[in-house]
Enzyme design. Structure first.
Site, PDB file in Angstrom:
ATOM      1  N   HIS A 186     -10.152   1.758 -16.571  1.00  0.00           N
ATOM      2  CA  HIS A 186      -9.365   2.993 -16.613  1.00  0.00           C
ATOM      3  C   HIS A 186     -10.033   4.099 -15.825  1.00  0.00           C
ATOM      4  CE1 HIS A 186      -6.268   1.879 -19.261  1.00  0.00           C
ATOM      5  NE2 HIS A 186      -7.034   1.650 -20.303  1.00  0.00           N
ATOM      6  N   GLU A 428       5.475 -15.841  -4.741  1.00  0.00           N
ATOM      7  CA  GLU A 428       4.058 -15.874  -5.124  1.00  0.00           C
ATOM      8  C   GLU A 428       3.694 -17.183  -5.806  1.00  0.00           C
ATOM      9  OE1 GLU A 428       3.278 -12.503  -7.713  1.00  0.00           O
ATOM     10  OE2 GLU A 428       5.284 -12.604  -8.562  1.00  0.00           O
ATOM     11  N   ASP A 452      -1.109 -13.533  -6.014  1.00  0.00           N
ATOM     12  CA  ASP A 452      -0.861 -14.707  -6.844  1.00  0.00           C
ATOM     13  C   ASP A 452      -0.690 -15.970  -5.999  1.00  0.00           C
ATOM     14  OD1 ASP A 452      -1.008 -13.947  -9.566  1.00  0.00           O
ATOM     15  OD2 ASP A 452       0.837 -12.804  -9.336  1.00  0.00           O
ATOM     16  N   CYS A 499       3.732  -7.834  -0.226  1.00  0.00           N
ATOM     17  CA  CYS A 499       3.264  -6.744  -1.079  1.00  0.00           C
ATOM     18  C   CYS A 499       1.921  -7.056  -1.727  1.00  0.00           C
ATOM     19  CB  CYS A 499       4.304  -6.411  -2.145  1.00  0.00           C
ATOM     20  SG  CYS A 499       4.724  -7.832  -3.168  1.00  0.00           S
TER      21      CYS A 499
END
Ligand code: PEP
Ligand code: MG
Length: 546
Positions: A186, A428, A452, A499
């Protein structure tokens, strides 16, 4: 020079403020009155709840709703029955002080989280520690340490919790540097969105510096220099200057059309995770949004996002992009991305399991909320919808059947939706790349998800450090699948984009242009350099060669 992980770009030269690890005096021994200690614990919990609600409210104003939602995870730990009951039973059975019981249980839980394979869960260890420290501090009766920073402070800490990060005085803290953390923690995510240079994962930098030291932070390379020599300072400023000049020079390309030397128009778009990231996309001259990862709407919270909330998020992005194409990907949760609000089963192989479109098709109640929101938002811009993790045409058809249900519902409710939405898939999974030509006859567009696709083609977990040497998007097998996808799409005149991270890799771009890729989507910071490369590339044969 210390080498860490580059978490957020930029250069900073400042004075170290070493954030002390707060020392606790824990009341030890087995002679405490359980009733009294349980009452103290309950009081501390109430106080912690009030504090966290206030921090959350403030963070929502300063940093946006998305970052504020991190504190929902903290509030959740406060309410977590397993955690709280473990503390209470130590107080009852071992007659420990509430502080000692809490410290022991947090250690146990922290170790358990830290040993999990799932990176997201490992990061929850930091949330748990944050909450426990808050409770312990309240129990000890100490006031929170007021951090006052001088101008130009580089904050150095073992780890920064989300509450620390949210509380940073941004007018004074110009960079931060931590022992712990990875690019997806985070703290790193916040640093990038706050645009504060940051280096994490330095292991023991806190043991090597003291407050008042001079520190140079290179957020691009992940390097840190302590009390540098004049020669090192000179070199650092040279690099910084070079970076500035590069950034400055690239700005000339903001409004330039992305066209190859031989005249093929190519779209360079941005990947975003939160609606407000669209600002960065625009500031970097994005031709569109090539991937809006909507799962972030579902993460770090206890409830599910409503249809209304999603319409607002999508509408915001569509309107801000003023008619430029916006590809919104439907929920891609599961795998490494967990959502507490969904209570997903634990699986042996989460990346091969119940995730993304598989989950959505199994949970039409959940999926239709998002599809309705997409349809409703479609009237505000140029929307394209993409389904993730499609392994064969049946899944696309099943998703489209649900879309049609939603369209019929909206018609009955007299709610408008656009008839010109383009519907596509992420390629993917190798089976989809292999069958791209057949699948392309039914979909409107394809976008290759190399993150992926690489892991599935090479049977190499993208999260595992141990096999990272095998993870190579430039492997000829992956490249062949990319080529098959592009050719398959073009056979039907469909646009094929990318992407995954590879789309923003300067080493790969010219080659991908040559393979015939029509659209590239990447982190906003990479757009202008990608455009520069494309302007100097040649696509070769015209797109309609098939
Ligand atoms: C990909 O797999 O390449 C992709 C873009 O999706 P994500 O990284 O969100 O899985
Ligand atoms: Mg993916």
């Amino acid at each position: 020079m210390y080498q860490g992980i580059a978490a957020a770009e930029g250069y900073a030269s400042g004075i170290v403020h070493l954030k002390r690890d707060w020392e606790l005096l824990i009341e030890t021994g087995n002679h405490y009155d359980p009733r009294q200690e349980l009452a103290r614990l309950e009081q501390a919990r109430q106080e912690a709840r009030l504090q966290l609600e206030e921090i959350r409210r403030q963070a929502a104003i300063d940093l946006g709703e998305d970052h504020a939602a991190v504190f929902d995870a903290h509030l959740m730990f406060l309410e977590d029955p397993e955690y709280m009951e473990a503390v209470e039973s130590k107080i009852r059975q071992e007659r420990l002080s509430s502080m000692a019981a809490l410290a022991e249980v947090s250690d146990q839980f922290g170790q358990m989280f830290a040993s999990l394979e799932d990176e997201y869960m490992r990061e929850r260890a930091a949330d748990l520690e944050d909450v426990s420290r808050r409770l312990l501090r309240i129990l000890s009766g100490e006031q929170p340490e007021e951090e006052s920073h001088a101008e130009q402070t580089v904050l150095v800490a073992r780890d920064l919790t989300p509450s620390d990060t949210a509380a940073l005085d941004r007018s004074k803290v110009i960079a931060f540097v931590t022992d712990a953390g990875g690019r997806t923690s985070h703290t790193a995510i916040m640093a990038r969105s706050m645009q504060i240079p940051a280096v994490v994962g330095l292991k023991n930098i806190t043991a090597r510096v003291k407050s008042g030291d001079h520190m140079l932070v290179d957020g691009n390379r992940g390097e840190v220099l302590v009390n540098p020599t004049p020669e090192q300072i000179r070199m650092f400023h040279e690099r910084e200057q070079e970076y500035r000049e590069e950034q400055e020079a690239l700005r000339r390309l903001i409004h330039v059309r992305t066209r190859t030397l031989d005249g093929k128009d190519i779209e360079v778009a941005a990947n975003i995770s939160r609606p407000q990231d669209v600002d960065q996309a625009i500031a970097n001259g994005a031709d569109g949004i090539g991937l809006y990862r909507t799962e972030f709407l579902y993460m770090n919270r206890l409830d599910l996002p409503s249809e209304e909330e999603q319409v607002e998020a999508f509408r915001y992005v569509l309107e801000r992009m003023e008619g430029k194409p916006v590809i919104i990907r439907t929920l891609d949760i599961g795998g490494d991305k967990a959502a507490h609000s969904l209570d997903l089963p634990r699986e042996e192989n989460p990346f091969l399991g119940y995730r993304a479109i598989r989950l959505c098709l199994d949970r039409p109640d959940l999926f239709k909320v998002q599809l309705r929101a997409l349809l409703r938002a479609s009237v505000y811009g140029n929307l394209k919808v993409m389904f993730p993790m499609i392994s064969g045409i049946e899944e696309y058809r099943a998703a489209m059947a649900l879309v049609e249900d939603c369209q019929a519902e909206l018609d009955r409710e007299n709610i408008p939706w656009s008839k010109t939405i383009a519907w596509g898939i992420t390629v993917e999974i190798p089976s989809t790349a292999i069958m791209a030509k057949e699948i392309a006859s039914e979909v409107d567009f394809l976008s290759i998800g190399t993150n992926d696709l690489t892991q599935y083609t090479l049977a190499c977990d993208r999260m595992s450090e141990k096999v990272s040497g095998l993870y190579d998007p430039m492997h000829p097998a992956v490249l062949r699948l990319i080529q098959m996808t592009i050719e398959g799409g073009h056979a039907w005149g469909k646009s094929v984009g990318m992407c995954g991270e590879m789309a923003g890799d300067p080493e790969a771009i010219a080659f991908l242009v040559r393979l015939g890729l029509d659209q590239f989507s990447m982190a906003p910071g990479g757009i202008l350099s990608a455009r520069e490369i494309i302007l100097q590339s040649e696509a070769g044969d015209p797109v309609d060669k098939y």
